[in-house]
Design a protein around this motif. Sequence first.
Motif, PDB file in Angstrom:
ATOM      1  N   THR A   1      66.027  42.930  37.191  1.00  0.00           N
ATOM      2  CA  THR A   1      66.172  41.576  37.705  1.00  0.00           C
ATOM      3  C   THR A   1      66.223  41.555  39.236  1.00  0.00           C
ATOM      4  OG1 THR A   1      68.592  41.698  37.544  1.00  0.00           O
ATOM      5  CG2 THR A   1      67.413  40.820  35.636  1.00  0.00           C
ATOM      6  N   LEU A   2      66.342  42.714  39.859  1.00  0.00           N
ATOM      7  CA  LEU A   2      66.383  42.755  41.317  1.00  0.00           C
ATOM      8  C   LEU A   2      64.984  42.677  41.898  1.00  0.00           C
ATOM      9  CD1 LEU A   2      68.952  45.654  41.941  1.00  0.00           C
ATOM     10  CD2 LEU A   2      69.382  43.207  42.028  1.00  0.00           C
ATOM     11  N   THR A   3      64.905  42.098  43.073  1.00  0.00           N
ATOM     12  CA  THR A   3      63.622  42.081  43.768  1.00  0.00           C
ATOM     13  C   THR A   3      63.300  43.496  44.227  1.00  0.00           C
ATOM     14  OG1 THR A   3      64.602  41.704  45.937  1.00  0.00           O
ATOM     15  CG2 THR A   3      64.069  39.734  44.625  1.00  0.00           C
ATOM     16  N   ARG A   4      62.030  43.714  44.542  1.00  0.00           N
ATOM     17  CA  ARG A   4      61.601  45.038  45.008  1.00  0.00           C
ATOM     18  C   ARG A   4      62.365  45.463  46.260  1.00  0.00           C
ATOM     19  NH1 ARG A   4      57.547  48.528  44.053  1.00  0.00           N
ATOM     20  NH2 ARG A   4      56.612  49.653  45.796  1.00  0.00           N
ATOM     21  N   SER A   5      62.592  44.557  47.173  1.00  0.00           N
ATOM     22  CA  SER A   5      63.307  44.898  48.413  1.00  0.00           C
ATOM     23  C   SER A   5      64.770  45.241  48.128  1.00  0.00           C
ATOM     24  CB  SER A   5      63.202  43.772  49.441  1.00  0.00           C
ATOM     25  OG  SER A   5      63.806  42.592  48.966  1.00  0.00           O
ATOM     26  N   LYS A   6      65.395  44.553  47.177  1.00  0.00           N
ATOM     27  CA  LYS A   6      66.790  44.862  46.824  1.00  0.00           C
ATOM     28  C   LYS A   6      66.882  46.207  46.112  1.00  0.00           C
ATOM     29  CE  LYS A   6      68.786  40.318  46.941  1.00  0.00           C
ATOM     30  NZ  LYS A   6      69.630  39.329  46.315  1.00  0.00           N
ATOM     31  N   LYS A   7      65.884  46.520  45.294  1.00  0.00           N
ATOM     32  CA  LYS A   7      65.847  47.827  44.633  1.00  0.00           C
ATOM     33  C   LYS A   7      65.730  48.932  45.665  1.00  0.00           C
ATOM     34  CE  LYS A   7      63.720  46.293  40.310  1.00  0.00           C
ATOM     35  NZ  LYS A   7      62.505  46.337  39.476  1.00  0.00           N
ATOM     36  N   LYS A   8      64.838  48.744  46.626  1.00  0.00           N
ATOM     37  CA  LYS A   8      64.646  49.744  47.681  1.00  0.00           C
ATOM     38  C   LYS A   8      65.931  49.914  48.491  1.00  0.00           C
ATOM     39  CE  LYS A   8      61.507  51.116  51.372  1.00  0.00           C
ATOM     40  NZ  LYS A   8      61.554  52.521  51.036  1.00  0.00           N
ATOM     41  N   LEU A   9      66.596  48.808  48.816  1.00  0.00           N
ATOM     42  CA  LEU A   9      67.858  48.862  49.562  1.00  0.00           C
ATOM     43  C   LEU A   9      68.915  49.616  48.762  1.00  0.00           C
ATOM     44  CD1 LEU A   9      69.595  48.076  52.000  1.00  0.00           C
ATOM     45  CD2 LEU A   9      70.096  45.921  50.804  1.00  0.00           C
ATOM     46  N   ARG A  10      68.978  49.364  47.452  1.00  0.00           N
ATOM     47  CA  ARG A  10      69.952  50.059  46.589  1.00  0.00           C
ATOM     48  C   ARG A  10      69.693  51.561  46.602  1.00  0.00           C
ATOM     49  NH1 ARG A  10      74.320  51.683  44.748  1.00  0.00           N
ATOM     50  NH2 ARG A  10      74.533  52.094  42.558  1.00  0.00           N
ATOM     51  N   VAL A  11      68.439  51.970  46.494  1.00  0.00           N
ATOM     52  CA  VAL A  11      68.087  53.390  46.507  1.00  0.00           C
ATOM     53  C   VAL A  11      68.435  54.008  47.861  1.00  0.00           C
ATOM     54  CG1 VAL A  11      66.156  55.030  46.446  1.00  0.00           C
ATOM     55  CG2 VAL A  11      66.321  53.224  44.718  1.00  0.00           C
ATOM     56  N   GLU A  12      68.077  53.343  48.942  1.00  0.00           N
ATOM     57  CA  GLU A  12      68.352  53.865  50.281  1.00  0.00           C
ATOM     58  C   GLU A  12      69.859  53.990  50.530  1.00  0.00           C
ATOM     59  OE1 GLU A  12      66.101  55.081  52.433  1.00  0.00           O
ATOM     60  OE2 GLU A  12      64.553  54.660  50.940  1.00  0.00           O
ATOM     61  N   THR A  13      70.618  53.020  50.078  1.00  0.00           N
ATOM     62  CA  THR A  13      72.081  53.069  50.219  1.00  0.00           C
ATOM     63  C   THR A  13      72.652  54.244  49.442  1.00  0.00           C
ATOM     64  OG1 THR A  13      72.184  50.673  50.513  1.00  0.00           O
ATOM     65  CG2 THR A  13      74.229  51.773  49.840  1.00  0.00           C
ATOM     66  N   LEU A  14      72.180  54.444  48.223  1.00  0.00           N
ATOM     67  CA  LEU A  14      72.658  55.541  47.389  1.00  0.00           C
ATOM     68  C   LEU A  14      72.283  56.897  47.996  1.00  0.00           C
ATOM     69  CD1 LEU A  14      74.257  56.123  44.861  1.00  0.00           C
ATOM     70  CD2 LEU A  14      72.140  56.009  43.556  1.00  0.00           C
ATOM     71  N   ILE A  15      71.093  56.997  48.555  1.00  0.00           N
ATOM     72  CA  ILE A  15      70.680  58.235  49.232  1.00  0.00           C
ATOM     73  C   ILE A  15      71.662  58.575  50.349  1.00  0.00           C
ATOM     74  CG2 ILE A  15      68.937  59.179  50.815  1.00  0.00           C
ATOM     75  CD1 ILE A  15      66.800  57.824  49.023  1.00  0.00           C
ATOM     76  N   ASP A  16      72.050  57.571  51.120  1.00  0.00           N
ATOM     77  CA  ASP A  16      73.011  57.797  52.209  1.00  0.00           C
ATOM     78  C   ASP A  16      74.402  58.136  51.667  1.00  0.00           C
ATOM     79  OD1 ASP A  16      71.152  57.425  54.245  1.00  0.00           O
ATOM     80  OD2 ASP A  16      71.537  55.258  54.357  1.00  0.00           O
ATOM     81  N   GLN A  17      74.842  57.410  50.644  1.00  0.00           N
ATOM     82  CA  GLN A  17      76.164  57.652  50.066  1.00  0.00           C
ATOM     83  C   GLN A  17      76.289  59.070  49.517  1.00  0.00           C
ATOM     84  OE1 GLN A  17      76.249  54.385  47.241  1.00  0.00           O
ATOM     85  NE2 GLN A  17      77.767  53.301  48.474  1.00  0.00           N
ATOM     86  N   LEU A  18      75.223  59.593  48.965  1.00  0.00           N
ATOM     87  CA  LEU A  18      75.250  60.925  48.367  1.00  0.00           C
ATOM     88  C   LEU A  18      74.875  62.026  49.364  1.00  0.00           C
ATOM     89  CD1 LEU A  18      73.702  60.123  44.875  1.00  0.00           C
ATOM     90  CD2 LEU A  18      76.075  60.713  45.380  1.00  0.00           C
ATOM     91  N   GLY A  19      74.662  61.647  50.615  1.00  0.00           N
ATOM     92  CA  GLY A  19      74.345  62.637  51.641  1.00  0.00           C
ATOM     93  C   GLY A  19      73.006  63.303  51.422  1.00  0.00           C
ATOM     94  N   LEU A  20      72.031  62.538  50.979  1.00  0.00           N
ATOM     95  CA  LEU A  20      70.713  63.093  50.661  1.00  0.00           C
ATOM     96  C   LEU A  20      69.625  62.650  51.642  1.00  0.00           C
ATOM     97  CD1 LEU A  20      70.842  62.669  46.783  1.00  0.00           C
ATOM     98  CD2 LEU A  20      70.822  64.830  48.046  1.00  0.00           C
ATOM     99  N   ARG A  21      70.004  62.072  52.756  1.00  0.00           N
ATOM    100  CA  ARG A  21      69.015  61.551  53.701  1.00  0.00           C
ATOM    101  C   ARG A  21      68.022  62.626  54.142  1.00  0.00           C
ATOM    102  NH1 ARG A  21      66.538  57.593  53.694  1.00  0.00           N
ATOM    103  NH2 ARG A  21      68.444  56.448  53.329  1.00  0.00           N
ATOM    104  N   ASN A  22      68.502  63.837  54.456  1.00  0.00           N
ATOM    105  CA  ASN A  22      67.599  64.907  54.918  1.00  0.00           C
ATOM    106  C   ASN A  22      66.655  65.404  53.828  1.00  0.00           C
ATOM    107  OD1 ASN A  22      68.652  64.819  57.498  1.00  0.00           O
ATOM    108  ND2 ASN A  22      70.137  66.454  57.104  1.00  0.00           N
ATOM    109  N   ALA A  23      67.001  65.140  52.579  1.00  0.00           N
ATOM    110  CA  ALA A  23      66.163  65.598  51.466  1.00  0.00           C
ATOM    111  C   ALA A  23      65.390  64.448  50.809  1.00  0.00           C
ATOM    112  CB  ALA A  23      67.034  66.290  50.420  1.00  0.00           C
TER     113      ALA A  23
END
Length: 182
Positions: A1-23
Amino acid sequence: TLTRSKKKLRVETLIDQLGLRNAANTVIGDEGHRGVSGGERRRVSIGIDIIHDPILLFLDEPTSGLDSTSAYMVVKVLQEIAKRGSIVIMTVHQPSYRILGLLDQLLFLSGGQTVYSGSPENLPLYFSDFGLPMPENADRTEFAVDQISELEAAPGGTRSLVEFNRTWRKTNIYLNSPSPSH
């Protein structure tokens, strides 16, 4: 039900929260192809489990194989998920003091029976009331596991601690409620 931009934001936020930005743009890999490290692979696996903010999340050893900083970051993310209303249940062997501080409730079992259920902060009082005072500078969970193991090896096992837990929880019900912030 989320828009594509909200999905992308959720993924990017989770990547940062889990310390996976470099990977973030690295192939996961497999037996034949080198990819992310073992710790990064573990965090990606956890990310897959939590991406949809599940109502109930059960994780078996989510910190296994992670260094202390990565383990803390993962449990911190799980704490945030719990604060948003999800129920998070996880097994953790030998949690660090920092991780223990993030947990609302602990459950120790012996032979399928509950020997302690309550706040990590109440462990010293619980064992003291049982007649096994915890040394002031002791690691709470290590002390508890050691005492439970000793009782398991003794005649009668942990039966006395199981019974004590039932009584103690009833008489200390105010100590066993989760704090309103978690």
